[in-house]
Design a protein around this motif. Structure first.
Motif, PDB file in Angstrom:
ATOM      1  N   ASP A 126       0.802  -1.216   0.000  1.00  0.00           N
ATOM      2  CA  ASP A 126       0.000   0.000   0.000  1.00  0.00           C
ATOM      3  C   ASP A 126       0.837   1.269   0.000  1.00  0.00           C
ATOM      4  N   GLN A 127       2.149   1.150   0.172  1.00  0.00           N
ATOM      5  CA  GLN A 127       3.011   2.328   0.241  1.00  0.00           C
ATOM      6  C   GLN A 127       3.951   2.415  -0.964  1.00  0.00           C
ATOM      7  N   ILE A 128       3.613   1.701  -2.021  1.00  0.00           N
ATOM      8  CA  ILE A 128       4.372   1.711  -3.272  1.00  0.00           C
ATOM      9  C   ILE A 128       3.536   2.407  -4.337  1.00  0.00           C
ATOM     10  N   GLY A 129       4.150   3.253  -5.123  1.00  0.00           N
ATOM     11  CA  GLY A 129       3.456   3.911  -6.224  1.00  0.00           C
ATOM     12  C   GLY A 129       3.623   3.113  -7.504  1.00  0.00           C
ATOM     13  N   PHE A 130       2.517   2.897  -8.229  1.00  0.00           N
ATOM     14  CA  PHE A 130       2.548   2.150  -9.485  1.00  0.00           C
ATOM     15  C   PHE A 130       2.062   3.048 -10.618  1.00  0.00           C
ATOM     16  N   VAL A 131       2.756   2.948 -11.758  1.00  0.00           N
ATOM     17  CA  VAL A 131       2.427   3.760 -12.926  1.00  0.00           C
ATOM     18  C   VAL A 131       2.464   2.865 -14.155  1.00  0.00           C
ATOM     19  N   VAL A 132       1.430   2.949 -15.001  1.00  0.00           N
ATOM     20  CA  VAL A 132       1.355   2.184 -16.243  1.00  0.00           C
ATOM     21  C   VAL A 132       1.325   3.160 -17.404  1.00  0.00           C
ATOM     22  N   ASP A 133       2.379   3.181 -18.204  1.00  0.00           N
ATOM     23  CA  ASP A 133       2.474   4.081 -19.356  1.00  0.00           C
ATOM     24  C   ASP A 133       2.150   5.516 -18.971  1.00  0.00           C
ATOM     25  N   GLY A 134       2.714   5.973 -17.855  1.00  0.00           N
ATOM     26  CA  GLY A 134       2.526   7.345 -17.414  1.00  0.00           C
ATOM     27  C   GLY A 134       1.256   7.592 -16.634  1.00  0.00           C
ATOM     28  N   ILE A 135       0.411   6.565 -16.452  1.00  0.00           N
ATOM     29  CA  ILE A 135      -0.863   6.712 -15.754  1.00  0.00           C
ATOM     30  C   ILE A 135      -0.728   6.129 -14.351  1.00  0.00           C
ATOM     31  N   PRO A 136      -0.923   6.926 -13.293  1.00  0.00           N
ATOM     32  CA  PRO A 136      -0.861   6.370 -11.935  1.00  0.00           C
ATOM     33  C   PRO A 136      -2.062   5.473 -11.681  1.00  0.00           C
ATOM     34  N   GLU A 354       5.077  16.864 -22.626  1.00  0.00           N
ATOM     35  CA  GLU A 354       4.349  15.606 -22.712  1.00  0.00           C
ATOM     36  C   GLU A 354       3.218  15.599 -21.695  1.00  0.00           C
ATOM     37  N   SER A 355       2.001  15.338 -22.178  1.00  0.00           N
ATOM     38  CA  SER A 355       0.819  15.358 -21.328  1.00  0.00           C
ATOM     39  C   SER A 355       0.030  14.067 -21.518  1.00  0.00           C
ATOM     40  N   THR A 356      -0.491  13.537 -20.420  1.00  0.00           N
ATOM     41  CA  THR A 356      -1.293  12.318 -20.437  1.00  0.00           C
ATOM     42  C   THR A 356      -2.581  12.547 -19.667  1.00  0.00           C
ATOM     43  N   SER A 411       1.247  16.460 -16.814  1.00  0.00           N
ATOM     44  CA  SER A 411       1.914  17.233 -17.866  1.00  0.00           C
ATOM     45  C   SER A 411       3.321  17.569 -17.411  1.00  0.00           C
ATOM     46  N   THR A 412       4.293  17.301 -18.270  1.00  0.00           N
ATOM     47  CA  THR A 412       5.701  17.521 -17.943  1.00  0.00           C
ATOM     48  C   THR A 412       6.388  18.284 -19.067  1.00  0.00           C
ATOM     49  N   LEU A 413       7.106  19.322 -18.700  1.00  0.00           N
ATOM     50  CA  LEU A 413       7.929  20.081 -19.639  1.00  0.00           C
ATOM     51  C   LEU A 413       9.386  19.720 -19.415  1.00  0.00           C
ATOM     52  N   HIS A 414      10.077  19.298 -20.476  1.00  0.00           N
ATOM     53  CA  HIS A 414      11.504  18.945 -20.415  1.00  0.00           C
ATOM     54  C   HIS A 414      12.291  19.954 -21.237  1.00  0.00           C
ATOM     55  N   TRP A 415      13.386  20.455 -20.638  1.00  0.00           N
ATOM     56  CA  TRP A 415      14.160  21.512 -21.299  1.00  0.00           C
ATOM     57  C   TRP A 415      15.647  21.253 -21.059  1.00  0.00           C
ATOM     58  N   ASP A 416      16.384  20.953 -22.131  1.00  0.00           N
ATOM     59  CA  ASP A 416      17.843  20.835 -22.083  1.00  0.00           C
ATOM     60  C   ASP A 416      18.442  22.201 -22.378  1.00  0.00           C
ATOM     61  N   ALA A 417      19.129  22.756 -21.377  1.00  0.00           N
ATOM     62  CA  ALA A 417      19.710  24.091 -21.518  1.00  0.00           C
ATOM     63  C   ALA A 417      21.173  24.019 -21.107  1.00  0.00           C
ATOM     64  N   ASN A 420      22.309  22.014 -18.015  1.00  0.00           N
ATOM     65  CA  ASN A 420      21.104  21.778 -17.222  1.00  0.00           C
ATOM     66  C   ASN A 420      20.069  20.986 -18.008  1.00  0.00           C
ATOM     67  N   HIS A 421      19.443  20.032 -17.319  1.00  0.00           N
ATOM     68  CA  HIS A 421      18.345  19.257 -17.890  1.00  0.00           C
ATOM     69  C   HIS A 421      17.165  19.418 -16.928  1.00  0.00           C
ATOM     70  N   ILE A 422      16.252  20.292 -17.288  1.00  0.00           N
ATOM     71  CA  ILE A 422      15.206  20.739 -16.378  1.00  0.00           C
ATOM     72  C   ILE A 422      13.896  20.055 -16.727  1.00  0.00           C
ATOM     73  N   GLU A 423      13.197  19.602 -15.685  1.00  0.00           N
ATOM     74  CA  GLU A 423      11.854  19.065 -15.849  1.00  0.00           C
ATOM     75  C   GLU A 423      10.937  19.741 -14.833  1.00  0.00           C
ATOM     76  N   ALA A 424       9.748  20.091 -15.287  1.00  0.00           N
ATOM     77  CA  ALA A 424       8.740  20.663 -14.409  1.00  0.00           C
ATOM     78  C   ALA A 424       7.392  20.095 -14.821  1.00  0.00           C
ATOM     79  N   GLY A 425       6.527  19.865 -13.852  1.00  0.00           N
ATOM     80  CA  GLY A 425       5.267  19.254 -14.226  1.00  0.00           C
ATOM     81  C   GLY A 425       4.200  19.391 -13.176  1.00  0.00           C
ATOM     82  N   ILE A 426       3.013  18.944 -13.547  1.00  0.00           N
ATOM     83  CA  ILE A 426       1.854  19.007 -12.673  1.00  0.00           C
ATOM     84  C   ILE A 426       0.990  17.783 -12.917  1.00  0.00           C
ATOM     85  N   TRP A 427       0.366  17.301 -11.859  1.00  0.00           N
ATOM     86  CA  TRP A 427      -0.568  16.177 -11.933  1.00  0.00           C
ATOM     87  C   TRP A 427      -1.799  16.530 -11.125  1.00  0.00           C
TER      88      TRP A 427
END
Length: 802
Positions: A126-136, A354-356, A411-417, A420-427
């Motif tokens: 019950d304390q493990i997170g599972f994700v299938v193809d980006g879907i929790p 990338e958004s799912t 939704s995740t934004l990936h930016w190679d600068a 720096n390899h930056i990722e930001a996102g929201i769920w």
């Protein structure tokens, strides 16, 4: 749907996230697409430019298997190794190949949802997170949750990637205290064709799988698959029946952009088998079906003229309590659907969004029998309280309904600068859940007869729960030559509310021996939030083949079992139970991984500490035989430390004939506090080993490839002794055991006319027919309840492509 936590999320992290998301959206309209970023890790090259890699037809891809370039201990099973599993094995049982994962299942395929457990470090399923193809997948509990094995089929998986401790701030989950497991499906193939597999096995197992692929049709490629599995239970009457559909469509949108649609349908129906006490397991006295030991199981309904089944109440033919030991009223039915869509937009060189989005619909119910005597007692009280209930006719149909919907988007934004390899996102996710529980008559009181759902004998639960979750994250990976630094954080907000009839006392109460009106429906709610849960880590490359890694992470999770916690009524008043504190963890890891010419391996050491641990406690259900129910209690702080080793060795002197794999785990997991009742010690748990936690796990085997058309494997898994109680009551330990498995693949790569890759496989689980207790249902003190290890089981399968 609403995501209320967005409004609450404030501070520099949220501002940065908003700027990055806005910049990404604006750039999408103006910037040209770039080359598609690769999601699969490439093997490093040695100093001479030659790829150094250990290969084998049943070996996981080396760099992914040891988690190359990850700051956490990340291990994986890739498609080559997945091909060795028995056809139809559950997505949870696959994890037993990984270091640190103590997996116990009921049956060789692990399909019985109430007979599966996972322990990793200080954590459980019950304390493990599972994700299938980006879907929790949300919660893992069978009642109202989304166990991951409902949504995957082995033949459609490309890899299973697991982090046993620190996890990743980018993974969407409100249940993970560190461990995360990601299941990645294969992409549709480029050529049209069919893949067909047929499996036969012990206990009348029959499973067929078919996948039809369109091939590349312009920018579109797709597949659809169907699985049908039928089997008898390995103990007791009844069976397992599963119909599973998966479909995936991939569309090339040009340049770096693509889209994916996903659909899963899972219809599952099985019968229960009883949970056993230790005394029942060791007793030589047969059960009502004439079975002893591990083979004790529910029976088909006998006539009431059978010795031991005569009516106990005159005029009520099926009033004998022994009828609760029958299979027709011990069933589980689940009907689940999952819809998902992913869009990957190339924005600029090294920048993508990338958004799912997803929707899960859940429906189903479980049935357990209820004895005439137990039903009559509760019916009498509810009738006196004025409820619309009818008298019991015999053995009752105890139905527990579960259903609901989950909607979400990540939704995740990936930016190679530069470096720096930056990722930001929201769920964001909204879940609506409905739970009911009542006892009904069958048409004539017999367990074998159809239920009459118009005749409720007594009512127990009818509540609805709503959960609104929002998670934000920001992460930066900085490359400084041989050193890579990672820093990030996530913010998590959970709103939970429950409304309705929680338990008996909301329907009726007994005052001075007489049933009176209950408290009525109640409401309870809670908010959990922490907007700064950090992750820091580093990878240092000693050379192109060897890496050191380290990480520190903090996590917060919704208390497991909160539906059941909030559905408890108080004996003293009509009030609601206080909301438990969220579980919180701190995880530290140090390790080394290497990939040499004949060897790849990873070694990690860890320290884990968390507080507000919620522990599940199992009790036997009143009015039944062998059925259980679970309640939860807070047991305070916990710590664990240990080491995890995994590796594969392919010695050159054998010239590719054989290779060896090993995973080994040492885990010291202890409670730091006693369980208190006010100022008094309720259970003396301080310093005690966590229940069901094995100190040692060793899993290893040898694979031989004597010819291009033959692969064979022999492997074993050792699980050290475990406790079944919180306070480690003397005599409540489960002995250590070792189980051995084997398989042989014949014809790998054969072609017969239009058929290609024709292959036959023979699997044997528990080769030496080990008889022991395996699955543990924890109790606070005394002794636990158990499920025995399934006996030697064989399976034969044949597959081909067209």
């Amino acid at each position: 749907m609403r995501f209320p936590s967005i409004a609450r999320a404030s501070g520099a992290g949220t501002l940065t996230l908003a700027i990055l998301m806005a910049a990404g959206t604006a750039s999408a309209a103006t910037a040209p697409a770039a080359a598609e970023p690769k999601t699969e890790a490439k093997p490093p090259e040695n100093d001479d430019g030659n790829v150094v890699v250990v290969t084998g037809r049943r070996l996981s891809e080396a760099s992914q298997s040891i988690g190359e370039d990850q700051v956490t201990n990340t291990v994986a099973i890739t498609r080559q190794a997945l091909l060795s599993a028995p056809a139809g094995v559950s997505g949870l049982k696959m994890l037993e190949q990984l270091p640190g994962f103590n997996v116990q299942t009921d049956g060789s395929l692990g399909l019985y949802e109430f007979g599966n457990s996972v322990q990793v470090r200080a954590y459980n399923l019950d304390q493990i997170g599972f994700v299938v193809d980006g879907i929790p997948t949300g919660r893992s509990d069978p009642f109202g949750g989304s166990p991951v094995f409902r949504y995957v089929d082995n033949e459609n998986l490309g890899s299973v990637v697991a982090s046993a401790g620190a996890g990743d701030v980018s993974v969407p989950s409100y249940s993970s205290l560190g461990p995360v497991v990601r299941y990645n499906s294969i992409a549709p193939q480029k050529k049209a064709g069919l893949f067909v597999s047929e499996a036969l096995g012990q206990f009348n197992l029959r499973r067929n799988f078919i996948r039809a692929s369109t091939g590349q049709l312009g920018p579109i490629s797709a597949y659809v698959s169907r699985t049908k599995l039928d089997s008898d239970l390995w103990r007791g009457a009844g069976g397992v029946h599963r119909t599973h559909w998966e479909a995936q469509l991939h569309a090339d949108l040009g340049g770096d952009s693509w889209a994916r649609l996903k659909f899963v349908s899972n219809d599952f129906h099985d019968n229960d088998s009883p949970t056993l006490t230790r005394a029942q397991y060791t007793s030589t006295t047969p059960d009502l079906g004439g079975k002893t030991g591990r083979y004790r199981g529910y029976i088909d309904t006998p006539p009431n003229t059978t010795p031991g089944f005569a009516p106990s109440v005159a005029g009520v033919p099926y009033s004998n309590t022994n009828y609760t030991y029958t299979a027709p009223l011990a069933i589980n039915v689940r009907n689940d659907r999952l819809y998902g869509g992913t869009v990957h937009l190339g924005i600029a060189q090294g920048v993508y969004l990338e958004s799912t989005g997803y929707w899960e619909h859940k429906a189903g119910y479980g049935v357990s029998p209820d004895s005439y005597a137990n039903s009559l007692s509760i019916y009498t009280g509810e009738k006196a309280a004025g409820l619309n209930v009818v008298a019991p006719k015999g053995t009752q149909y105890g139905k527990s309904g579960v259903g609901g919907n989950r909607y979400g988007i990540t939704s995740t934004l990936h930016w190679d600068a530069g470096i720096n390899h930056i990722e930001a996102g929201i769920w964001g996710e909204v879940e609506h859940y409905h739970r009911t529980q009542a006892r009904y008559n069958t048409t004539d009181g017999s367990p074998a007869s159809d239920p009459d759902l118009s005749q409720a004998v007594f009512l127990r639960r009818d509540y609805r729960a709503d959960r609104n979750t929002t998670q934000i994250f920001l992460k930066d990976q900085v490359t400084l030559g041989k050193l890579e630094l990672t820093a990030g954080f996530k913010g998590l907000n959970i709103d939970y509310v429950q409304r309705g009839y929680r338990d008996y006392a909301d329907y009726y109460r007994v005052v001075n021996g007489v049933g009176v009106a209950g408290y009525g429906p109640k409401s309870n709610q809670v908010n959990y939030n922490d907007l700064f849960l950090p992750l820091v880590g580093a990878v240092y490359k000693l050379d192109p083949r060897t890496q050191l890694f380290a990480s520190y992470a903090e996590n917060m999770a919704e208390p497991k079992g909160i539906d059941d916690i909030f559905s408890v009524t108080l004996a003293s008043s009509n009030g609601v139970v206080p909301a438990p504190a969220p579980e919180r963890s701190q995880n530290v890891e140090f390790g080394i991984r290497t990939r040499q010419k004949e060897l790849y391996a990873s070694l990690a050491t860890y320290y884990t500490k968390y507080k507000n641990r919620i522990q599940s406690i199992t009790t036997f259900l009143a009015g039944s035989s062998g059925a259980t129910e679970i309640y939860y209690t807070n047991v305070g702080r916990v710590e664990a430390y240990g080491a995890e080793l995994s590796g594969t060795y392919k010695p050159g002197f054998l010239h590719g004939l054989a290779y060896f794999n090993l995973s080994a785990t040492y885990n010291h997991a202890r409670a730091l506090d006693n369980v208190m009742n006010g100022t008094a010690i309720l259970y003396a748990t301080q310093g005690k080993v966590l229940p069901d936690s094995a100190t040692w796990l060793v899993n290893g085997g040898v694979t031989v490839e004597p010819a291009s058309w033959l692969v064979a494997n022999f492997s074993g898994k050792y699980t050290s002794g475990r406790w079944s109680t919180l306070d480690n009551t003397p005599g409540s330990n489960v002995p250590a055991y070792t189980v051995w498995n084997a398989y042989v693949d014949i014809g790998d790569g054969w072609h017969l006319g239009p058929l290609k890759t024709v292959k036959a496989r023979f699997n044997i689980d528990n080769v030496f027919n080990k008889d022991t207790l395996a699955f543990v249902s924890t109790t606070a003190t005394g002794d636990g309840a158990f499920r025995p290890l399934s006996p030697r089981t064989w399976q034969f399968s044949i597959s081909a492509e067209y």
